[in-house]
Design a protein around this motif. Structure first.
Motif, PDB file in Angstrom:
ATOM      1  N   ALA A  73       0.811  -1.217   0.000  1.00 15.92           N
ATOM      2  CA  ALA A  73       0.000   0.000   0.000  1.00 15.92           C
ATOM      3  C   ALA A  73       0.844   1.266   0.000  1.00 15.92           C
ATOM      4  O   ALA A  73       0.432   2.299  -0.553  1.00 15.92           O
ATOM      5  N   LEU A  74       2.017   1.220   0.618  1.00 15.63           N
ATOM      6  CA  LEU A  74       2.865   2.415   0.726  1.00 15.63           C
ATOM      7  C   LEU A  74       3.796   2.620  -0.457  1.00 15.63           C
ATOM      8  O   LEU A  74       4.479   3.651  -0.531  1.00 15.63           O
ATOM      9  N   LYS A  75       3.804   1.699  -1.389  1.00 15.17           N
ATOM     10  CA  LYS A  75       4.769   1.743  -2.488  1.00 15.17           C
ATOM     11  C   LYS A  75       4.743   3.064  -3.232  1.00 15.17           C
ATOM     12  O   LYS A  75       5.785   3.682  -3.470  1.00 15.17           O
ATOM     13  N   ASP A  76       3.565   3.521  -3.630  1.00 13.92           N
ATOM     14  CA  ASP A  76       3.442   4.788  -4.359  1.00 13.92           C
ATOM     15  C   ASP A  76       2.673   5.840  -3.559  1.00 13.92           C
ATOM     16  O   ASP A  76       2.186   6.826  -4.108  1.00 13.92           O
ATOM     17  N   CYS A  77       2.566   5.624  -2.275  1.00 15.30           N
ATOM     18  CA  CYS A  77       1.688   6.444  -1.424  1.00 15.30           C
ATOM     19  C   CYS A  77       2.257   7.847  -1.184  1.00 15.30           C
ATOM     20  O   CYS A  77       3.462   8.033  -1.017  1.00 15.30           O
ATOM     21  N   GLU A  78       1.348   8.819  -1.186  1.00 17.23           N
ATOM     22  CA  GLU A  78       1.699  10.199  -0.841  1.00 17.23           C
ATOM     23  C   GLU A  78       1.178  10.578   0.545  1.00 17.23           C
ATOM     24  O   GLU A  78       1.822  11.317   1.278  1.00 17.23           O
ATOM     25  N   ILE A  79      -0.027  10.087   0.867  1.00 11.76           N
ATOM     26  CA  ILE A  79      -0.660  10.399   2.154  1.00 11.76           C
ATOM     27  C   ILE A  79      -1.150   9.101   2.764  1.00 11.76           C
ATOM     28  O   ILE A  79      -1.860   8.322   2.112  1.00 11.76           O
ATOM     29  N   VAL A  80      -0.812   8.852   4.011  1.00  9.23           N
ATOM     30  CA  VAL A  80      -1.309   7.662   4.707  1.00  9.23           C
ATOM     31  C   VAL A  80      -2.128   8.103   5.906  1.00  9.23           C
ATOM     32  O   VAL A  80      -1.680   8.902   6.733  1.00  9.23           O
TER      33      VAL A  80
END
Length: 443
Positions: A73-80
């Motif tokens: 999920a965090l691979k291309d994530c900008e905001i978590v």
């Protein structure tokens, strides 16, 4: 934008789905494999009007994804967004275990700069704890990756959460840097078409705003319920009093309906947590504590009225209960008044026939599991058969205009205890009912 939501509970699933509805690519992450598989199949773990259709549509359009892998999920994530539960601890404070676990895992996995946003309801100062935990995890990896932490509390009403998210009254954004603020304002812009609904502030104020909002609403409920009890004692009618005070625009009509107390996952938990926050800061929260005390007693009021009418020994009495969820349009029974009522009546020996449009399974498998003398009816009228009285607990729409002739035929006695003041007292009296409301002198 590429967004990750940690937690697929009530807040996380609604938030992630609504973000995806606006064209964002959203990954919803949960540790429960079975839950993730169900979501991929379009099986929603909660009842919330409109949510299932949006989940299915956006999953099919590949805007919405479900996974157990935060790394994916965090691979291309900008905001978590952290949207995990903050259950009440034994001392009444919010348990931050799941929030800090999520923060730790973010720090262990992240490979690029991120904006980390607390969506969960958390005490003031939590964002700084999250920041520290992420930084510690990065230090253990010997990495120096920039990130920021923000607060973005939710204001979702169960039963209308999708509409609340898509058309918000306001969006609260608490940040400590302008860059994060502008990114989050851009994310939320499609939900208001302008920035008028977006209110920015420091992180501590954003965290506090959520608690203050729920405390204010709970205060209004407890206030009108206390007025209702006074009305009964002096012979006044709280329904008329409500109209009288609600017409004052400084007060308004919202949240001043007399009833049998509030419940749910937010108000009880947040009131206790706010009280704990105040005490830890050296403040005696007298009003906040009084709100909870009034509500605690108000949740017993229906049982008191029933016992006052029928006596302490209810072993030869049966009651139809309409409504189990804490409010309409949800299957949520957390802190529901129905639980207090049912346990009080069963303790007195009563037999109960219960019906709720959506919460029957929750009752059977969780909240009323093992409680004796309960029969689950297939309809509201089925619940009435051979019962001594009807007790209305939750004001579902299908209970608002029932066939009172049918009710009178099915009940052993024409008696209604109304915990939400739904019906016309004069009409029911003309029909020969004994009709008990909250805040109205007993008929």
């Amino acid at each position: 934008m590429n967004i990750t939501i940690i937690g697929t509970g009530y807040v996380g699933l609604v938030s992630g789905t609504c973000f995806s509805e606006m064209g964002n690519k959203v990954y919803c992450v949960d540790t429960q494999e079975s839950k993730i598989q169900d979501l991929k199949l379009g099986k929603i773990p909660i009842y919330e009007p409109g949510l299932e259709d949006l989940v299915v549509k956006n999953y099919d359009h590949r805007n919405l994804f479900f996974t157990t892998s935060l790394q994916e999920a965090l691979k291309d994530c900008e905001i978590v967004f952290i949207a995990v539960g903050t259950p009440m601890g034994e001392d009444g404070s919010a348990d931050l275990q799941y929030v800090l676990d999520a923060a730790r895992e973010i720090g262990e996995i992240m490979q690029k700069p991120l904006i980390v946003v607390n969506k969960s309801t958390v005490p003031v100062g939590t964002a700084h704890k999250v920041k520290r935990v992420i930084q510690e995890s990065l230090q253990k990896r010997d990495l120096n990756i920039s990130f920021s932490v923000a607060s973005n509390p939710e204001f979702l009403k169960e039963g209308d959460a999708v509409n609340d998210f898509l058309k918000p009254d306001r969006v609260i954004i608490g940040t400590e840097d302008k860059t994060s603020e502008e990114v989050l304002k851009e994310l939320y812009a499609p939900f208001g078409r302008n920035y008028d609904k977006i209110i920015t502030m420091d992180i501590q104020s954003a965290e506090m705003t959520k608690y203050a909002a729920n405390a204010m609403l709970a205060t209004k409920i407890s206030f009108i319920n206390e007025i209702a009890n006074i009305c009964e004692a002096v012979g006044a009618n709280v329904n008329d009093v409500r109209r009288g005070i609600g017409s004052d625009k400084r007060i308004g009509y919202s949240f001043i309906y007399a009833g049998c107390g509030y419940g749910g996952s937010c108000f009880p938990k947040d009131i206790r947590a706010l009280s704990k926050i105040a005490l830890q800061s050296g403040i005696n929260p007298r009003i906040i504590n009084a709100v909870e005390e009034v509500n605690k007693e108000q949740r017993k009021i229906l049982a008191k009225k029933i016992i006052q009418h029928f006596g302490e020994d209810l072993r030869d009495k049966s009651f139809a209960i309409w409504g189990l969820s804490f409010k309409p349009e949800t299957d949520d029974m957390r802190e529901a008044t129905s639980i207090v009522l049912i346990n009080e009546l069963v303790t007195k020996g009563a037999r109960l026939k219960v019906y709720d449009p959506k919460a029957m399974e929750e009752a059977k498998t969780n909240y009323l599991k093992g409680v004796p003398n309960i029969t689950y009816a297939s309809s509201k009228y089925e619940a009435l058969k051979n019962c001594n009285a009807l007790v209305l607990v939750t004001e579902w729409k299908e209970f608002r205009s029932p066939d009172f002739d049918e009710i009178k035929t099915l009940l052993k006695e024409p008696i209604i205890f109304d915990g939400r003041n739904q019906y016309n007292i004069k009409r029911l009296q003309r029909m020969g009912f004994m009709y008990y409301q909250i805040g109205v002198k007993e008929c």
